[in-house]
Scaffold this motif. Structure first.
Motif, PDB file in Angstrom:
ATOM      1  N   UNK A 116     -25.289  -2.081  29.654  1.00  0.00           N
ATOM      2  CA  UNK A 116     -25.550  -2.005  31.092  1.00  0.00           C
ATOM      3  C   UNK A 116     -27.058  -1.887  31.321  1.00  0.00           C
ATOM      4  N   UNK A 117     -27.518  -2.272  32.500  1.00  0.00           N
ATOM      5  CA  UNK A 117     -28.950  -2.462  32.748  1.00  0.00           C
ATOM      6  C   UNK A 117     -29.746  -1.174  32.859  1.00  0.00           C
ATOM      7  N   UNK A 118     -30.541  -0.886  31.838  1.00  0.00           N
ATOM      8  CA  UNK A 118     -31.371   0.322  31.856  1.00  0.00           C
ATOM      9  C   UNK A 118     -32.338   0.346  33.025  1.00  0.00           C
ATOM     10  N   UNK A 119     -32.917  -0.825  33.345  1.00  0.00           N
ATOM     11  CA  UNK A 119     -33.925  -0.872  34.412  1.00  0.00           C
ATOM     12  C   UNK A 119     -33.302  -0.741  35.804  1.00  0.00           C
ATOM     13  N   UNK A 178     -29.641  10.558  40.517  1.00  0.00           N
ATOM     14  CA  UNK A 178     -29.192   9.949  39.258  1.00  0.00           C
ATOM     15  C   UNK A 178     -27.676   9.836  39.099  1.00  0.00           C
ATOM     16  N   UNK A 179     -26.906  10.685  39.807  1.00  0.00           N
ATOM     17  CA  UNK A 179     -25.444  10.570  39.681  1.00  0.00           C
ATOM     18  C   UNK A 179     -24.933   9.238  40.238  1.00  0.00           C
ATOM     19  N   UNK A 183     -32.913   7.432  33.341  1.00  0.00           N
ATOM     20  CA  UNK A 183     -34.192   7.184  34.018  1.00  0.00           C
ATOM     21  C   UNK A 183     -35.106   8.392  33.901  1.00  0.00           C
ATOM     22  N   UNK A 184     -34.526   9.532  33.453  1.00  0.00           N
ATOM     23  CA  UNK A 184     -35.287  10.786  33.335  1.00  0.00           C
ATOM     24  C   UNK A 184     -35.618  11.134  31.890  1.00  0.00           C
ATOM     25  N   UNK A 185     -34.679  10.832  30.969  1.00  0.00           N
ATOM     26  CA  UNK A 185     -34.871  11.210  29.565  1.00  0.00           C
ATOM     27  C   UNK A 185     -33.838  10.481  28.719  1.00  0.00           C
ATOM     28  N   UNK A 186     -33.894  10.703  27.410  1.00  0.00           N
ATOM     29  CA  UNK A 186     -32.776  10.269  26.573  1.00  0.00           C
ATOM     30  C   UNK A 186     -31.514  10.969  27.081  1.00  0.00           C
ATOM     31  N   UNK A 204     -23.928  13.341  29.497  1.00  0.00           N
ATOM     32  CA  UNK A 204     -24.108  11.998  30.054  1.00  0.00           C
ATOM     33  C   UNK A 204     -23.547  10.943  29.105  1.00  0.00           C
ATOM     34  N   UNK A 205     -23.739  11.160  27.792  1.00  0.00           N
ATOM     35  CA  UNK A 205     -23.201  10.216  26.800  1.00  0.00           C
ATOM     36  C   UNK A 205     -21.676  10.192  26.864  1.00  0.00           C
TER      37      UNK A 205
END
Length: 515
Positions: free
Chosen positions: A294-297, A304-305, A334-337, A342-343
């Motif tokens: 899925x698109x990281x950018x 963020x949710x 978008x904030x960190x690994x 989240x994973x």
């Protein structure tokens, strides 16, 4: 999967495929594979749910891998830190401040042993996102498999190994384009004999899209690069019906739901035609198999949710487009690994789609949609226009050397950004429906002490290994690099006596130069 599962909630039976009247009656699993590469697609076997992970040290990443496997992930995907990607050991001055930050630091076979501790390589598939130093990391993986007593004929996975998109879009290259192409074809040749189930390249549109291209450019530039790899392997005398079966692709899935589905359908059809033109007669050598991320950018640091919804939308498009493997991004990326929480929700997103949505019950569910079929044709035509232009220039390598592909991506990226700033393209929570409090506080932090820990490990390794054997192996590699011999056996020998990644890459830098 049993047959009685394929019904709607009202009990209506779902057929394996649906057709509509068109000029061409296409069937899944048959040339040109627009509708999918398998006759029964996900009715027979789901896509591989693969979560991309790697950070800090091999020890920390190993813990995350065990966690993901316990949560139902079906394949591992390794993210390497920046020094590893560009062939520097963690104690090199260029590595300072970057060790373990965007992926795991791997300096030698000793780190690889820790990374996969307690994980049998024969029983999982592993994808490694590594390009310029791909041959070295693959050699470490093969060496570890041998130590585990694995049958190399059964080892399966993918190495990205796609250097052309690095020059065009991403930047983690070491050597000039032509010696880099040599290393890639050496991997093709070696693996076809020694590790036949390994996918020797994952031709990547993902990073082209992340750099700002549009969907048509992502498709065209990726397939054009693929064509360049096919031609390079043919020039080396390899059989397209053998090596083309081990090529896979890696695409982005962006926000526009129907455009992405049409892009994946067009990609299969176009690749089938490209391979046929270059002499492939085996259907398995004509099939485009691909992994999607899925698109990281597309992920936003604001609200963020909301990214959970974006990722779900993109994941559904990838599945409807017929992907073989999928990674879903964490909402906090978008904030960190990604944090562990989240994973997990990212993996659960795939599992809900697979087991609850019903879209896996039939093959190519959107086939026959006037919109989707028309869009597939239009995307294909626009992509062919680009490929013909690149062919006229002399192929992807020349187009990259002349800066053409880079310029096209930059212009598309600029147009996209202007649309966001002007408000003609809405990004929820960014340029519309914004709010002052974002409501997320927990992020993943990587300690700068990781660099010191890796340096201590390297010092210990160099004091304990057989340094004479290392020097011999590196000298043999240096001599081989000046000939036209396949370099993989020499790299494997160096890795097995614990030569470091940096030592091996520096040996090749002396012969090939830097780009």
């Amino acid at each position: 999967m049993s047959e009685n599962k394929f019904k709607t909630t009202s009990g209506i039976e779902i057929k394996e495929t649906y057709s509509y009247k068109s000029d061409r009656e296409e069937k899944p699993g048959e040339f040109p594979f627009t509708r999918g590469i398998q006759k029964d697609m996900y009715r027979g076997r789901l896509w591989t749910m693969r979560q991309y992970a790697g950070f800090s040290t091999a020890e920390e990443s190993n813990k995350r891998y065990h966690y993901l496997l316990s949560q139902g992930t079906m394949g591992l995907s390794v993210a390497f830190d920046l020094p590893t990607q560009i062939g520097y050991d963690s104690d090199h001055e260029m590595a300072e401040g970057e060790v373990g930050k965007v992926g795991v630091a791997i300096d030698s076979l000793a780190d690889m042993e820790i990374l996969f501790e307690g994980i049998k390589l024969e029983e999982i598939t592993t994808s490694m996102t590594i390009n310029a130093s791909a041959s070295v990391l693959l050699a470490m993986y093969i060496a570890l498999a041998k130590r585990q007593g694995a049958d190399l004929k059964k080892i399966s996975g993918t190495i990205q190994n796609d250097i052309l998109k690095e020059y065009a879009a991403r930047g983690t290259y070491i050597f000039p384009p032509r010696p880099s192409m040599r290393l890639i074809t050496d991997v093709f040749e070696y693996c076809s004999k020694e590790v036949p189930k390994w996918n020797t390249i994952s031709i990547s549109g993902y990073h082209i899209r992340e750099a700002g291209s549009n969907a048509v450019q992502e498709l065209a530039f990726t397939l054009s690069n693929g064509k360049a790899y096919l031609k390079a392997a043919l020039e080396k005398g390899l059989d397209i019906n053998v090596f083309a079966k081990r090529l896979s692709f890696f695409f982005n899935c962006h926000n526009n739901f129907f455009e992405e589905i049409a892009k994946f359908r067009a990609a299969r059809r176009m690749w089938a035609k490209i391979t046929l033109e270059l002499g492939a007669t085996d259907p398995k050598a004509q099939m485009l198999r691909f992994h999607t991320q899925t698109g990281g950018s597309t992920l936003t640091a604001q609200q963020p949710l909301n990214n959970i919804v974006r990722v779900t939308n993109q994941a559904m498009a990838a599945v409807l487009g017929g992907t073989q493997s999928l990674h879903t991004n964490g909402f906090d990326e978008a904030l960190s690994l990604p944090t562990e929480a989240a994973a997990k929700i990212a993996l659960r997103t795939q599992q809900v789609i697979a087991f609850e949505s019903g879209i896996t019950d039939t093959v190519d569910p959107l086939a026959g949609s006037y919109f989707v079929e028309s869009l597939t044709d239009e995307i294909e035509k626009a992509a062919w226009d680009y490929i013909e232009k690149i062919d006229d220039m002399g192929g992807s390598v020349v187009a990259i050397e002349q800066g053409y592909i880079q310029q096209e991506i930059a212009e598309a990226s600029y147009r996209y950004q202007i649309e966001i700033e002007e408000g003609s393209r809405v990004i929820v929570g960014v340029n519309k429906f914004a709010q002052s409090v974002e409501g997320i506080t927990e992020t993943m932090e990587i300690d700068d002490a990781v660099g010191k820990m890796q340096t201590a490990k390297l010092n210990k390794l160099r004091s304990e290994r057989n340094n004479e054997a290392v020097m011999r192996a590196l000298e043999d590699l240096r001599v081989a690099a000046q000939s036209d011999k396949n370099l993989m056996p020499y790299i494997l020998t160096a890795v097995e006596c614990y030569a470091t990644l940096g030592e091996i890459c520096n040996t090749l830098r002396e012969i090939f130069g830097e780009y």
